[in-house]
Scaffold this active site. Structure first.
Site, PDB file in Angstrom:
ATOM      1  N   HIS A  13     -20.269 -34.684 -18.648  1.00  0.00           N
ATOM      2  CA  HIS A  13     -19.546 -34.562 -17.372  1.00  0.00           C
ATOM      3  C   HIS A  13     -18.100 -34.148 -17.613  1.00  0.00           C
ATOM      4  CE1 HIS A  13     -22.935 -36.792 -15.572  1.00  0.00           C
ATOM      5  NE2 HIS A  13     -22.538 -36.245 -14.439  1.00  0.00           N
ATOM      6  N   HIS A  14     -17.444 -33.780 -16.535  1.00  0.00           N
ATOM      7  CA  HIS A  14     -16.023 -33.396 -16.539  1.00  0.00           C
ATOM      8  C   HIS A  14     -15.129 -34.543 -17.033  1.00  0.00           C
ATOM      9  CE1 HIS A  14     -15.511 -35.776 -12.807  1.00  0.00           C
ATOM     10  NE2 HIS A  14     -16.738 -35.354 -12.551  1.00  0.00           N
ATOM     11  N   THR A  57     -21.331 -44.204  -7.996  1.00  0.00           N
ATOM     12  CA  THR A  57     -22.010 -44.702  -9.203  1.00  0.00           C
ATOM     13  C   THR A  57     -21.147 -45.755  -9.904  1.00  0.00           C
ATOM     14  OG1 THR A  57     -21.060 -43.007 -10.636  1.00  0.00           O
ATOM     15  CG2 THR A  57     -23.147 -42.472  -9.551  1.00  0.00           C
ATOM     16  N   GLY A 109     -11.932 -37.168  -1.891  1.00  0.00           N
ATOM     17  CA  GLY A 109     -12.410 -36.997  -3.266  1.00  0.00           C
ATOM     18  C   GLY A 109     -13.076 -35.643  -3.479  1.00  0.00           C
ATOM     19  N   ARG A 110     -13.478 -35.399  -4.726  1.00  0.00           N
ATOM     20  CA  ARG A 110     -14.113 -34.115  -5.069  1.00  0.00           C
ATOM     21  C   ARG A 110     -15.357 -33.857  -4.220  1.00  0.00           C
ATOM     22  NH1 ARG A 110     -11.803 -35.373 -10.170  1.00  0.00           N
ATOM     23  NH2 ARG A 110     -13.087 -37.232 -10.164  1.00  0.00           N
ATOM     24  N   LYS A 152     -14.306 -37.974 -14.943  1.00  0.00           N
ATOM     25  CA  LYS A 152     -15.315 -38.987 -14.572  1.00  0.00           C
ATOM     26  C   LYS A 152     -14.943 -40.339 -15.160  1.00  0.00           C
ATOM     27  CE  LYS A 152     -20.258 -39.907 -14.254  1.00  0.00           C
ATOM     28  NZ  LYS A 152     -20.129 -40.365 -12.855  1.00  0.00           N
ATOM     29  N   ALA A 179     -13.384 -39.380   1.635  1.00  0.00           N
ATOM     30  CA  ALA A 179     -13.261 -37.994   2.127  1.00  0.00           C
ATOM     31  C   ALA A 179     -12.286 -37.142   1.325  1.00  0.00           C
ATOM     32  CB  ALA A 179     -12.842 -38.004   3.593  1.00  0.00           C
TER      33      ALA A 179
HETATM   34  P1  NAD Z   1     -13.036 -38.778  -6.730  1.00  0.00           P
HETATM   35  O1  NAD Z   1     -12.249 -39.657  -7.654  1.00  0.00           O
HETATM   36  O2  NAD Z   1     -12.673 -37.342  -6.604  1.00  0.00           O
HETATM   37  O3  NAD Z   1     -13.001 -39.417  -5.251  1.00  0.00           O
HETATM   38  C1  NAD Z   1     -13.025 -40.799  -4.998  1.00  0.00           C
HETATM   39  C2  NAD Z   1     -12.729 -41.059  -3.535  1.00  0.00           C
HETATM   40  O4  NAD Z   1     -12.742 -42.475  -3.291  1.00  0.00           O
HETATM   41  C3  NAD Z   1     -11.341 -40.573  -3.089  1.00  0.00           C
HETATM   42  O5  NAD Z   1     -11.436 -40.037  -1.784  1.00  0.00           O
HETATM   43  C4  NAD Z   1     -10.507 -41.860  -3.031  1.00  0.00           C
HETATM   44  O6  NAD Z   1      -9.460 -41.800  -2.076  1.00  0.00           O
HETATM   45  C5  NAD Z   1     -11.584 -42.846  -2.574  1.00  0.00           C
HETATM   46  N1  NAD Z   1     -11.218 -44.229  -2.898  1.00  0.00           N
HETATM   47  C6  NAD Z   1     -10.856 -44.734  -4.098  1.00  0.00           C
HETATM   48  N2  NAD Z   1     -10.579 -46.047  -4.000  1.00  0.00           N
HETATM   49  C7  NAD Z   1     -10.760 -46.369  -2.692  1.00  0.00           C
HETATM   50  C8  NAD Z   1     -10.633 -47.571  -1.946  1.00  0.00           C
HETATM   51  N3  NAD Z   1     -10.272 -48.722  -2.540  1.00  0.00           N
HETATM   52  N4  NAD Z   1     -10.935 -47.548  -0.636  1.00  0.00           N
HETATM   53  C9  NAD Z   1     -11.313 -46.396  -0.032  1.00  0.00           C
HETATM   54  N5  NAD Z   1     -11.458 -45.231  -0.669  1.00  0.00           N
HETATM   55  C10 NAD Z   1     -11.172 -45.215  -1.986  1.00  0.00           C
HETATM   56  O7  NAD Z   1     -14.542 -38.944  -7.183  1.00  0.00           O
HETATM   57  P2  NAD Z   1     -15.795 -37.957  -6.953  1.00  0.00           P
HETATM   58  O8  NAD Z   1     -15.952 -37.044  -8.116  1.00  0.00           O
HETATM   59  O9  NAD Z   1     -15.764 -37.398  -5.567  1.00  0.00           O
HETATM   60  O10 NAD Z   1     -16.974 -39.021  -7.069  1.00  0.00           O
HETATM   61  C11 NAD Z   1     -17.030 -40.152  -6.234  1.00  0.00           C
HETATM   62  C12 NAD Z   1     -18.170 -41.058  -6.670  1.00  0.00           C
HETATM   63  O11 NAD Z   1     -19.403 -40.382  -6.477  1.00  0.00           O
HETATM   64  C13 NAD Z   1     -18.131 -41.449  -8.163  1.00  0.00           C
HETATM   65  O12 NAD Z   1     -18.657 -42.749  -8.290  1.00  0.00           O
HETATM   66  C14 NAD Z   1     -19.077 -40.434  -8.801  1.00  0.00           C
HETATM   67  O13 NAD Z   1     -19.626 -40.881 -10.009  1.00  0.00           O
HETATM   68  C15 NAD Z   1     -20.116 -40.348  -7.719  1.00  0.00           C
HETATM   69  N6  NAD Z   1     -20.923 -39.147  -7.706  1.00  0.00           N
HETATM   70  C16 NAD Z   1     -22.199 -39.304  -7.287  1.00  0.00           C
HETATM   71  C17 NAD Z   1     -23.035 -38.220  -7.168  1.00  0.00           C
HETATM   72  C18 NAD Z   1     -24.412 -38.408  -6.620  1.00  0.00           C
HETATM   73  O14 NAD Z   1     -25.154 -37.418  -6.476  1.00  0.00           O
HETATM   74  N7  NAD Z   1     -24.800 -39.646  -6.277  1.00  0.00           N
HETATM   75  C19 NAD Z   1     -22.571 -36.937  -7.506  1.00  0.00           C
HETATM   76  C20 NAD Z   1     -21.226 -36.790  -7.926  1.00  0.00           C
HETATM   77  C21 NAD Z   1     -20.417 -37.912  -7.999  1.00  0.00           C
END
Ligand code: NAD
Length: 255
Positions: free
Chosen positions: A144-145, A90, A11-12, A148, A9
């Site tokens: 990507h940014h 991912t 995360g981005r 990533k 929650a």
């Molecule tokens: P982010 O780094 O901003 O957020 C990651 C989140 O995971 C944070 O809230 C963090 O606190 C949490 N986290 C990390 N380690 C943890 C743990 N051990 N236990 C519990 N929570 C933990 O990343 P983001 O940009 O929000 O992307 C998250 C994921 O989603 C990445 O794998 C990204 O590649 C993927 N993504 C997928 C799509 C899609 O459409 N499927 C789109 C964008 C991003």
């Protein structure tokens, strides 16, 4: 009312999910999982917990956008407390993907490396183009940014699988992810997947089909992360009453 548990929650994408669910009819966030403390304020009716079992028990569907190790922990607990899962994380390893497949025997799981409608359609188009343009060389570039962590992107890997399927090739045997030095001419079957990183690019994927005398490039650009959160919300609505199984994003879209 579908009660959503948001995993990742802070995360981005996770933060956008919290906002987008607020404006979604018949859906609410009932719980968020956090490892430490939440660094922003949240509606006091939402259960904020570091206990995975309480998290899973407090929702109807989980939406996960976290990191591979975190997703693994979620899957391990979900095997004990089954719950419909929408997984967007991912970069999952073979072990984690196998865990996901095993878990899907006990609960419905929708796993998509990209939740956007445009990418779901692009995968179909790539499959068709790959089969139809059999003499064309296939090259995939993703951007990507700079934050990533995994590369190439899960989306680019899924696109490469669609391209390989179109030619009945095993992607594990034909994919390359870099060229450097005196490596010789390109082989006919190879499918290159190249990753560029920089700035704040939300996501851009180009699948090119190159022949002598002509080429086609299919492009998709995500201009907002809301595309992913809204796609995941749509998937969660669809998945809530499904039987156990592993579902691709295309199943919940009218493509
Ligand atoms: P982010 O780094 O901003 O957020 C990651 C989140 O995971 C944070 O809230 C963090 O606190 C949490 N986290 C990390 N380690 C943890 C743990 N051990 N236990 C519990 N929570 C933990 O990343 P983001 O940009 O929000 O992307 C998250 C994921 O989603 C990445 O794998 C990204 O590649 C993927 N993504 C997928 C799509 C899609 O459409 N499927 C789109 C964008 C991003």
């Amino acid at each position: 009312m579908i009660k959503i548990g948001v995993f990742g929650a802070s995360g981005r994408v996770g933060k956008l999910l919290l906002e987008d669910i607020k404006t979604t009819p018949n859906m609410s966030v009932s719980t968020v999982y956090v490892r430490n403390e939440l660094d922003f304020s949240i509606d006091p009716s939402i259960l904020v917990t570091a206990d995975m079992k309480s998290f899973l028990s407090a929702c109807d569907v989980v939406i996960d956008f976290s990191l591979p190790e975190a997703c693994e922990t979620l899957l391990e607990q979900a095997i004990k407390t089954p719950k419909p899962l929408v997984i967007g994380t991912t970069g999952l390893s073979t072990h984690q993907l196998n865990l996901l497949k095993n878990a899907s025997e006990l609960m419905p799981i929708l796993y998509a490396t990209n939740m956007s409608l445009g990418i779901a359609l692009l995968n179909k188009l790539v499959y068709q183009a790959s089969a139809a343009l059999e003499d064309f060389d296939i090259e995939i570039v993703e951007m990507h940014h700079k934050h990533k962590k995994d590369a190439p992107s899960g989306t680019a890997l899924t696109l490469s699988e669609s391209a390989a399927r179109g030619r009945e090739l095993d992607i594990e045997k034909v994919r390359i992810s870099g060229r450097d030095g005196n490596i010789g001419a390109r082989s006919k079957d190879e499918i290159a997947v190249m990753a560029l990183r920089g700035g704040d690019i939300v996501g851009r994927h180009t699948v090119g089909f190159y022949n002598d005398g002509e080429f086609i490039e299919l492009n998709h650009t995500a201009t907002s992360r809301n595309t992913f959160s809204k796609g995941a919300i749509h998937a969660a609505k669809w998945l809530a009453d499904k039987k156990p199984g592993l579902y691709p994003i295309a199943d919940c879209l009218k493509l």
